[in-house]
Design an enzyme around this catalytic site. Structure first.
Site, PDB file in Angstrom:
ATOM      1  N   ASP A 127       0.761  -1.601  -0.001  1.00 29.40           N
ATOM      2  CA  ASP A 127       0.217  -0.082  -0.050  1.00 29.40           C
ATOM      3  C   ASP A 127       0.709   1.387   0.077  1.00 29.40           C
ATOM      4  O   ASP A 127       1.891   1.321   0.032  1.00 29.40           O
ATOM      5  CB  ASP A 127      -0.739  -0.176   1.330  1.00 29.40           C
ATOM      6  CG  ASP A 127       0.086  -0.084   2.524  1.00 29.40           C
ATOM      7  OD1 ASP A 127       0.251   1.007   3.242  1.00 29.40           O
ATOM      8  OD2 ASP A 127       0.306  -0.893   2.855  1.00 29.40           O
TER       9      ASP A 127
ATOM     10  N   ASP B   7       0.851   3.637   2.239  1.00 33.17           N
ATOM     11  CA  ASP B   7       0.815   3.933   3.732  1.00 33.17           C
ATOM     12  C   ASP B   7      -0.392   5.161   4.049  1.00 33.17           C
ATOM     13  O   ASP B   7      -1.928   4.368   2.950  1.00 33.17           O
ATOM     14  CB  ASP B   7       2.032   5.016   4.351  1.00 33.17           C
ATOM     15  CG  ASP B   7       1.940   4.648   6.330  1.00 33.17           C
ATOM     16  OD1 ASP B   7       0.996   4.063   6.671  1.00 33.17           O
ATOM     17  OD2 ASP B   7       2.330   5.411   6.639  1.00 33.17           O
TER      18      ASP B   7
END
Length: 280
Positions: free
Chosen positions: A217, A219
C-alpha cells in the site's frame, strides 16, 4: 579452494509470507531459549538440498502483535539450530511514488521509531551473555546476502528496488497522515513494524541477515489514494504471496553456490569485538 562451510538458512516469514509448503521433508520442533519461547515451532526442512528452518514471526495463527513478538527468542533459536543466514519477508507500506504495491524492496538501511522492545541479548539479566554489546549499525544488513537476493529477484523479472530505507514503528496502528509525510521528509522509503530489533539481534549473533520487503500500500501520505487498511494489505499479500515463495526458492540454492567462510568470519568477528566485558 577451501571447502564451503555448512550453511543453514533461517527463514522468518511475515504476515501472509510464512508458507511451510516451500520446505521438503518438514519436521516441527518446539524449543525454548534463555529469553523465552519463539513465536511458534521451528519448521525444519530443505529447499533444493539446502537445510532450512522456517519460523512464523507472528505465530502460524498470526496471534502476536508486532511489539509482542519475542524477537530475542526467535533469533536465538535460529542461531542455536545452526543457522548461518536469516532471510526474512515483511509486508510494508510504500512512502515513495515509484515503489508500487506489489514491488519488492531489498532494504539496506533503517530508521528506528520503536520504543518498547528489547534490542540486545546483553542486558545484564541472569540468562544473558556477559558484558555490554555496542554493535555497529552503519551497514545493518549483510551486503553479500543482499547481493544474492538481488540477483535472484532480478532473474525472476519481478519489479524490485535494490535498496531502501525502512522506518520501523511499534504499531499495531498504522501511521497518521502527518507521521507518514514526516517519514517521507526524513528520507524513509518504506514503513513496517518488525525490522527492528530483528536485524540488530541477528548482527549481535554474527548472522548473515537480509530482508525482502513487499509493498502492500501507500501508507496514507498519498492524496487521491485509499489510505492503508487491513483489507487492502491482505488483498495485496494474497495476490503476491507466490512471488515471495518464488524468490526464496530461487535465492536459497544461489546462496549455497557461494563460499561464505570469509563473510561469516567477518560477521562473527564484528559481533565478538563489539562486546565490552565487565572488569574484574
Amino acid at each position: 579452494m577451501a571447502d564451503k562451510p555448512q550453511i543453514k538458512i533461517g527463514i522468518i516469514g511475515g504476515s501472509g509470507l510464512d508458507d511451510p509448503d516451500i520446505l521438503e521433508g518438514r519436521t516441527e520442533r518446539f524449543v525454548d531459549t534463555p529469553f523465552g519461547k519463539p513465536s511458534d515451532a521451528l519448521i525444519l526442512g530443505r529447499i533444493r538440498d539446502v537445510d532450512c528452518v522456517l519460523l512464523a514471526r507472528h505465530g502460524r495463527k498470526h496471534s502476536i502483535m508486532p511489539s509482542n513478538v519475542n524477537y530475542r527468542a526467535n533469533i536465538w533459536a535460529l542461531k542455536e539450530e545452526g543457522c548461518t543466514h536469516i532471510i526474512v519477508t515483511t509486508a510494508c507500506g510504500s512512502l515513495r511514488e515509484e515503489i508500487k504495491p506489489g514491488d519488492i524492496v531489498i532494504i539496506d538501511q533503517f530508521i528506528d521509531r520503536t520504543t518498547k522492545r528489547a534490542q540486545t541479548f546483553f542486558d545484564g539479566g541472569c540468562e544473558s551473555p556477559a558484558g555490554v554489546c555496542h554493535i555497529p549499525m552503519a551497514e545493518p544488513f549483510c551486503s553479500k546476502t543482499r547481493q544474492v537476493l538481488t540477483q535472484a529477484v532480478k532473474s525472476l523479472g519481478v519489479a524490485f528496488h535494490p535498496r531502501g530505507t525502512m522506518v520501523c514503528v511499534d504499531g499495531p496502528r498504522f501511521s497518521s497522515r502527518a507521521e507518514s509525510l514526516m517519514f517521507r521528509q526524513w528520507g524513509a522509503d518504506v514503513i513496517n513494524m518488525t525490522t527492528v530489533p530483528e536485524v540488530v539481534l541477528a548482527k549481535e549473533l554474527g548472522l548473515c541477515y537480509a530482508a525482502m520487503a513487499l509493498a502492500t500500500d501507500y501508507d496514507c501520505w498519498k492524496e487521491h489514494e485509499e489510505p492503508v487498511s487491513v483489507d487492502n494489505v491482505l488483498k495485496t499479500m494474497k495476490e503476491n504471496a507466490n512471488k515471495a515463495s518464488s524468490i526464496l526458492l530461487t535465492t536459497i540454492p544461489l546462496i549455497n553456490q557461494h563460499n561464505w567462510d570469509q563473510t561469516i568470519t567477518q560477521h562473527k568477528g564484528m559481533a565478538l569485538s563489539s562486546v565490552m566485558l565487565p572488569k574484574h
